[in-house]
Design an enzyme around this catalytic site. Structure first.
Site, mmCIF file in Angstrom:
data_model
loop_
_atom_site.group_PDB
_atom_site.id
_atom_site.type_symbol
_atom_site.label_atom_id
_atom_site.label_comp_id
_atom_site.label_asym_id
_atom_site.label_seq_id
_atom_site.Cartn_x
_atom_site.Cartn_y
_atom_site.Cartn_z
ATOM 1 N N GLU A 80 61.796 13.617 129.625
ATOM 2 C CA GLU A 80 62.176 14.992 129.282
ATOM 3 C C GLU A 80 63.585 14.958 128.710
ATOM 4 O O GLU A 80 64.466 14.281 129.248
ATOM 5 C CB GLU A 80 62.134 15.897 130.517
ATOM 6 C CG GLU A 80 62.773 17.267 130.233
ATOM 7 C CD GLU A 80 62.390 18.359 131.201
ATOM 8 O OE1 GLU A 80 61.241 18.370 131.673
ATOM 9 O OE2 GLU A 80 63.258 19.211 131.479
ATOM 10 N N ASP B 215 65.888 13.957 137.982
ATOM 11 C CA ASP B 215 66.273 15.142 137.212
ATOM 12 C C ASP B 215 67.745 15.075 136.778
ATOM 13 O O ASP B 215 68.601 14.620 137.535
ATOM 14 C CB ASP B 215 66.039 16.378 138.086
ATOM 15 C CG ASP B 215 66.000 17.657 137.279
ATOM 16 O OD1 ASP B 215 66.008 17.589 136.039
ATOM 17 O OD2 ASP B 215 65.955 18.734 137.908
#
Ligand code: ZN
Length: 479
Positions: free
Chosen positions: A257, A162
């Site tokens: 992402e 992330d």
């Protein structure tokens, strides 16, 4: 000899034996080609019990192998049971990042996700979180593997490297088996400045109406210049990452992402459209994108801002994502209960919601309930660390709004977790708390003893998130 090795003998017999009587996790009992593997509670920790299966290392006991929960044994487990490895799940409807900073939350998280139509990303950490918790990408992927095996959860889960900012960070997350990476473009997002005219983009974007679902996007010359000025470097960086890891012969089995959410200013619909449209023109495909929505998404507390304005903003962002065919990603989704219905209404099933800190807060709530003395020590330590922690997080919490510990009886301590300022105090000081050599072992010892209480707390709290963002009640929970 541990009691649970007895269970191995009973597996060969015809009479049905209750694994629970032996300290064996009932849904972890898997037969293999001529053997079996299961997980058992070995007191201070869990252990794999292996019979006639290749690749595990450990100690022989009572005809079985007792394999500790190490990285090597996680690799063996993934080789034998592919459902224990992270999978590309972002193309599924409704995905949910349930970060597990402590490596002990997944059992509670899984009870939620086996009772709803939402797929979890169980491992989801930024490099900053890993550094603050002294963990690695391998650690978090392995913790998820052991948890899904223990629960017999075979539906697939994701692992998210992330908020990664550099090529080496991305490389190490992918090498550890992360099934998605989130590129954090914030170092490449610029403030508005003069840009030279560009006939190509002007021809493409100006004097046009872009129909995105039921919305219309129009660019003024200023919209276009600002979009180019702010995002051109970020787009170039994304293209470089995509070219290195997500295309061609060395393509990794992972999803991408795009995060442009770590900015002061909200992403306008024109800017969101511009970034998506330029990436598509460059042939960069990605599964999710996180814009910076209006209002404030502070850690561990509800949305701060005008929910009607958020609804108008979110509707357009959802339409843009739907138009291009990716999912909208909502970061800092912990405890944003007032806007979950808006997400459900406009994103439908096409959303990825990330949470992390709220599972840590639930762990600390369990401490406040079960060991008030320890909680008081942690709370005092957090107050001392607060000023230092504030440098890393944008929160509006003030220590003066938190009731003093001396004014609270032991049974009142859990009510601190209903106060935003106290939640944020504990939220942002987690790295300090977990690195304290005196507090750390006391905390992990308590969480091991109180693992059922932590699992119950997560089932209730993350369950509430899922119910509200899907608009559907969980089916009856079971352990
Ligand atoms: Zn973010």
């Amino acid at each position: 000899m541990p009691h649970f090795t007895e269970f191995a003998k009973s597996l060969g017999k015809e009479t049905h034996t209750d694994p629970g009587l032996y300290g064996v996790y009932p849904r972890s009992v898997y037969r293999t080609n001529g053997g079996f593997v299961y997980m058992a509670d070995n007191g201070a920790e869990d252990v794999l019990v292996v019979c006639n299966a290749e690749g595990f290392t450990g100690e022989r006991a009572d005809g079985a192998l007792l394999a500790p929960l190490t990285h090597a044994n996680a690799c063996a487990l993934r080789g034998l049971f592919p459902f224990t490895a992270p999978a590309k799940i972002l193309s599924r409807d409704r995905t949910f990042g349930a970060g597990d900073r402590l490596g002990i939350a997944a059992p509670g998280h899984l009870r939620v996700f086996e009772n709803c139509a939402v797929t979890p990303v169980l491992a989801q950490q930024s490099v900053r979180e890993l550094n603050l918790t002294n963990r690695t990408f391998e650690d978090i992927v392995d913790a998820a593997a052991f948890a899904v095996f223990r629960a017999g959860y075979e539906r697939g889960f994701g692992a998210d490297g992330d908020h990664l900012k550099t090529m080496p960070e991305i490389q190490s997350a992918l090498d550890a088996g992360c099934s998605m990476i989130t590129i954090d473009c914030s170092d490449h997002i610029k403030t508005p400045r003069e840009v030279a005219p560009d006939a190509g983009t002007e021809r493409f974007y100006l004097n046009k109406v872009f129909h995105v679902e039921d919305e219309e996007i129009r660019f003024t010359a200023k919209d276009l210049d600002e979009s180019r000025a702010i995002y051109s470097d970020a787009i170039e960086f994304i293209r470089e990452v995509h070219g290195t890891f997500f295309s061609g012969a060395y393509r990794r089995p992972a999803e991408l992402e795009i995060s442009i959410d770590e900015t002061q200013e909200a992403t306008t619909p024109q800017q969101h459209f511009f970034v998506a449209s330029e990436l598509r023109r460059l042939g960069v495909d990605f599964a999710t994108l996180a814009p910076r929505f209006i209002g404030e998404f502070q850690k561990g507390v509800d949305y701060i801002g005008d929910t009607d304005a958020f609804e108008r903003d979110f509707r357009v962002h959802a339409a843009i994502a739907g138009h291009f065919g990716y999912k909208l990603s909502i970061h800092s989704g912990s405890d944003k209960f007032s806007i979950f219905p808006v997400i459900a209404k406009y994103a439908g099933t096409k959303f990825h919601l990330k949470t992390a800190g709220t599972s840590w807060l639930e762990a600390m709530r369990v401490v406040s309930v079960s060991d008030p003395g320890l909680y008081r020590d942690v709370h005092r330590f957090a107050l001392e660390s607060f000023a230092g922690a504030r440098k890393y997080y944008h929160v509006s919490a003030e220590a003066s709004n938190i009731p003093s510990l001396d004014s609270l009886g032991d049974t009142e301590l859990p009510s601190l977790f209903d106060i935003s300022d106290a939640r944020q105090l504990i939220h942002i000081t987690y790295g300090f708390i977990l690195n304290d050599p005196e507090l750390r072992p006391r905390l992990f010892g308590l969480w091991r003893r109180e693992r059922q209480a932590y699992s119950d707390a997560l089932y209730a709290h993350i369950g509430r998130h899922v119910e509200q963002v899907t608009g559907t009640p969980l089916r009856t929970g079971k352990e």
